[in-house]
Design an enzyme around this catalytic site. Structure first.
Site, mmCIF file in Angstrom:
data_model
loop_
_atom_site.group_PDB
_atom_site.id
_atom_site.type_symbol
_atom_site.label_atom_id
_atom_site.label_comp_id
_atom_site.label_asym_id
_atom_site.label_seq_id
_atom_site.Cartn_x
_atom_site.Cartn_y
_atom_site.Cartn_z
ATOM 1 C CE LYS A 192 -1.856 2.530 3.028
ATOM 2 N NZ LYS A 192 -1.540 3.910 2.330
ATOM 3 C CD GLU A 267 12.640 3.792 8.711
ATOM 4 O OE1 GLU A 267 12.252 4.803 9.360
ATOM 5 O OE2 GLU A 267 12.774 3.880 7.514
ATOM 6 C CB CYS A 301 12.691 8.753 9.025
ATOM 7 S SG CYS A 301 13.457 7.415 8.013
ATOM 8 C CD GLU A 402 10.148 12.249 12.170
ATOM 9 O OE1 GLU A 402 8.789 11.698 12.458
ATOM 10 O OE2 GLU A 402 10.978 11.470 11.626
HETATM 11 P P1 ADP Z 1 2.672 10.550 7.564
HETATM 12 O O1 ADP Z 1 2.210 11.409 8.444
HETATM 13 O O2 ADP Z 1 4.244 11.041 7.181
HETATM 14 O O3 ADP Z 1 1.952 10.489 6.355
HETATM 15 P P2 ADP Z 1 1.760 8.120 8.395
HETATM 16 O O4 ADP Z 1 2.699 6.884 9.246
HETATM 17 O O5 ADP Z 1 0.700 8.536 8.591
HETATM 18 O O6 ADP Z 1 2.954 9.048 7.982
HETATM 19 O O7 ADP Z 1 1.881 7.333 6.928
HETATM 20 C C1 ADP Z 1 2.780 6.221 6.486
HETATM 21 C C2 ADP Z 1 1.751 5.328 5.774
HETATM 22 O O8 ADP Z 1 1.091 4.748 6.703
HETATM 23 C C3 ADP Z 1 0.819 5.876 4.572
HETATM 24 O O9 ADP Z 1 0.850 4.838 3.535
HETATM 25 C C4 ADP Z 1 -0.322 5.695 5.224
HETATM 26 O O10 ADP Z 1 -1.422 5.820 4.472
HETATM 27 C C5 ADP Z 1 -0.394 4.455 6.154
HETATM 28 N N1 ADP Z 1 -1.202 4.882 7.473
HETATM 29 C C6 ADP Z 1 -1.569 5.914 7.974
HETATM 30 N N2 ADP Z 1 -2.612 5.485 9.104
HETATM 31 C C7 ADP Z 1 -2.540 4.021 9.098
HETATM 32 C C8 ADP Z 1 -3.265 3.076 9.867
HETATM 33 N N3 ADP Z 1 -3.988 3.384 10.827
HETATM 34 N N4 ADP Z 1 -3.093 1.914 9.672
HETATM 35 C C9 ADP Z 1 -2.287 1.461 8.714
HETATM 36 N N5 ADP Z 1 -1.677 2.288 7.763
HETATM 37 C C10 ADP Z 1 -1.870 3.698 8.032
#
Ligand code: ADP
Length: 499
Positions: A192, A267, A301, A402
Site C-alpha cells: 500500500k 521503521e 526520518c 519530529e
Molecule cells: P505521514 O504522517 O508521514 O503520512 P503516516 O504514518 O501517517 O505518516 O503514513 C505512512 C503510511 O502509513 C501511509 O501509507 C499511510 O497511508 C499509512 N497509514 C496511516 N495510518 C494508518 C493506519 N491507521 N493503519 C495502517 N496504515 C496507516
C-alpha cells in the site's frame, strides 16, 4: 500544468493519460470495488496530476487472497535462481525507464529532479540487484545435536503473505526496500503506497508484470491509512506487516496486528543528533549538516535535525550554516537548477509552519527562514523556507518532536559527556552524526549514542548492504543487508532419526 506537461517525457504523459489509475490485483489492472477514486496532487503547483482508484477493505481482501493463492501455488515452484533472474530483469527495466521514473517521482512528491535522478532511482535499481544476489544464498544449517543419533538441520522458509505500508518521502525507493527483500526470500506481497504519492509504485507494478513475475506475487493497492492500511495490518490472512511511517501509526499497526499475531517490523520517526566537535573538519561538517537536514526538503526520518555544536564554536558555526542555507535555491522540482522543492502536501506545509511558530514562541531564534516561501511563483505550491533555529535547548518542542521539514535546531554542548547525554535525551533512536578528527572520540561517541545508525564525518550515506532501523521509539526490525532476510524468513528445525 501546461509548462509542466511540456517538460515531461512522452511515456510519463502516456502513463498519466490512463486515468483514473487502476490498482494491480492478481496480475490485473482493476478499479476499486467501491468505484471511489482520490486525487494525487503536484505539490509544486497544488494542481491535480491524476485520479487514482482508492483501495478499501474489499480490495485489500481480494489482493490478500491473490497473494495467498500465488504463494501456495505458482510462486513456490520458482527456483531461487529463477527468482533471482526476475529481480534482475526488473532492475534492468527500471534502469531503462530511469528518466521517466525520476520525472514521475518529482511530479508526485515534489523533490528536485537531480535527487530523483541521482538518488532515488539508482538506489532503487541497486536495491533490486542486491537482493537478487541474496535469492540464491539463503540457506539453513546442519546442527551438532547431542540428543542422540539424529541428522538435524534448519530450513529458512518465506513468511508467506506480507503487507507492506510505505510513506511518501521516498515512494519508489521505499517500495524497493520492501518488495526486493520480500521477493528474494520467496514471499508474496500486498503493497500500500502512501495516498500522497501512489504513482511510481503503480508504474513499478507495470514493470513487475513486464518482468514476468507471476500474477498475485505483488499486488499494489493505493489507498488511505485508516481504511486500506488498517485493513491490511488487521487482515487475518496476512503473515507479516512491514511498515515505514510515523510513530503513532506504528502503534496502530501493532494493535491491528494482534488479531492473528502477525509479525511486525517498524521503521518510524527520528530526531537525530548531529554532533559537531571543534576539532572536526568544519567546512566538510557544514556541508554535511546541510545535506543531513535539507535533503528531500527535510522529509527524511533520519535527518540530523538536532544539531549539537561545541560551545566555543557554536556562534561561528551556526552563523556560517545559516549563511549557506540562505542560498539554497527553492523551486519547482522539474527545474534542474532547483535545490529544494516543495513539501509533499498542504497538510505537511501546515504541520511544518505550525512548528516554525511553536519554535519562535518557545524563544528559538530563526537565523534564516522561519516562514512559508514568499516568492510569488512559489505561492501556489507547498514551499517553506529552509530554517536554522539558534538559541534552542533540548527541552523545547522543536528539539524533541519530529517536524519532518527543512528545519534544524542548533543546541550548544560543553564536552563529550554532555554531547552524548543531550544526544540521547530523546524518545527516538534512528540515527546520529559525529564530526571530529579524534578517532578515539569518534568511536566513543558512536558507541554511546543510542541510535540504529551512526555516521562519523559523513551523513545520510546508504548502501543496500547496511542494516537500517531504530533504537527506542524509532521502531524495531532492520531493513537492508542480510538483516532484512530475518524479517522475511522463518526458521524450521527438521529432525531425522538415524537409528
Ligand atoms: P505521514 O504522517 O508521514 O503520512 P503516516 O504514518 O501517517 O505518516 O503514513 C505512512 C503510511 O502509513 C501511509 O501509507 C499511510 O497511508 C499509512 N497509514 C496511516 N495510518 C494508518 C493506519 N491507521 N493503519 C495502517 N496504515 C496507516
Amino acid at each position: 500544468m501546461a509548462t509542466t506537461q511540456q517538460q515531461l517525457h512522452g511515456s510519463v504523459v502516456k502513463f498519466l493519460s490512463g486515468a483514473p489509475k487502476k490498482m494491480l490485483i492478481n496480475g490485473e489492472w482493476v478499479a476499486s470495488a467501491s468505484g471511489k477514486t482520490f486525487e494525487t496532487v503536484n505539490p509544486a503547483t497544488g494542481e491535480v496530476i491524476v485520479k487514482v482508484y482508492e483501495a478499501d477493505k474489499e480490495d485489500i481482501d481480494r489482493a490478500v487472497k491473490a497473494a495467498r493463492a500465488a504463494f501456495e501455488g505458482p510462486w513456490r515452484k520458482f527456483s531461487h535462481y529463477q527468482r533471482q533472474q526476475l529481480l534482475l530483469k526488473l532492475a534492468d527495466l527500471i534502469e531503462k525507464n530511469a528518466e521517466e521514473f525520476a520525472q514521475l517521482e518529482t511530479l508526485d512528491n515534489g523533490k528536485p529532479i537531480r535527487e530523483s535522478m541521482n538518488v532515488d532511482v539508482p538506489a532503487t535499481i541497486e536495491h533490486f540487484r542486491y537482493y537478487a544476489g541474496w535469492a540464491t544464498k539463503i540457506h539453513g544449517e546442519t546442527l551438532p545435536v547431542s540428543a542422540g543419533n539424529f541428522l538435524t538441520y534448519t530450513l529458512r522458509e518465506p513468511v508467506g503473505v506480507v503487507g507492506q505500508i510505505i510513506p511518501w518521502n521516498f515512494p519508489l525507493l521505499m517500495a524497493a526496500w520492501k518488495i526486493a527483500a520480500a521477493l528474494a526470500c520467496g514471499n508474496c506481497v500486498v503493497l500500500k503506497p502512501a495516498e500522497q504519492t501512489p504513482l511510481t509504485a503503480l508504474r513499478l507494478a507495470e514493470l513487475i508484470m513486464e518482468a514476468g513475475i507471476p500474477a498475485g506475487v505483488v499486488n499494489v493497492c493505493p489507498g488511505f491509512g485508516p481504511t486500506a492500511g488498517a485493513a491490511l495490518s488487521g487482515h487475518m490472512d496476512v503473515d507479516k506487516v512491514a511498515f515505514t511511517g510515523e510513530y503513532t501509526t506504528g502503534r496502530e499497526i501493532i494493535k491491528a496486528s494482534a488479531g492473528n499475531l502477525k509479525r511486525v517490523s517498524l521503521e518510524l520517526g527520528g530526531k537525530s543528533p548531529n554532533v559537531i566537535f571543534k576539532d572536526g573538519d568544519l567546512e566538510t561538517a557544514l556541508k554535511g549538516c546541510i545535506g543531513s537536514v535539507f535533503f528531500n526538503q527535510g522529509q527524511v526520518c533520519c535527518a540530523g535535525t538536532r544539531l549539537f555544536v561545541e560551545k566555543s564554536i557554536y556562534e561561528d558555526f551556526v552563523g556560517k550554516l545559516s549563511d549557506k542555507v540562505k542560498s539554497i535555491k527553492l523551486g519547482h522540482g522539474l527545474n534542474p537548477e532547483t535545490q529544494m522543492g516543495p513539501l509533499v502536501s498542504d497538510d505537511q506545509l501546515k504541520r511544518v509552519t505550525s512548528y516554525l511558530e511553536i519554535g519562535k514562541k518557545e524563544g528559538a531564534k530563526a537565523m534564516c527562514g522561519g516562514d512559508r516561501a514568499k516568492e510569488s511563483d512559489l505561492q501556489k505550491g507547498y514551499f517553506v523556507q529552509p530554517t536554522v533555529f539558534a538559541d534552542v535547548n533540548n527541552k523545547m518542542r522543536v528539539a524533541q518532536e519530529e517536524i519532518f521539514g527543512p528545519v534544524v535546531s542548533a543546541i550548544p554542548f560543553k564536552d563529550v559527556d554532555d554531547a552524548v547525554f543531550q544526544g540521547n535525551e530523546t524518545t527516538y533512536g534512528l540515527a546520529a552524526g559525529v564530526w571530529t578528527s579524534d578517532v578515539k572520540k569518534a568511536h566513543r561517541v558512536a558507541r554511546s549514542l543510542k541510535a540504529g545508525t551512526v555516521w562519523v564525518n559523513c551523513y545520510n550515506v546508504f548502501d543496500p548492504c547496511t542494516p537500517f532501523g531504530g533504537y527506542k521509539q524509532s521502531g524495531y526490525g532492520r531493513e537492508g543487508g542480510i538483516h532484512a532476510l530475518e524479517l522475511y524468513t522463518q526458521v524450521k528445525s527438521v529432525w531425522i532419526n538415524l537409528d
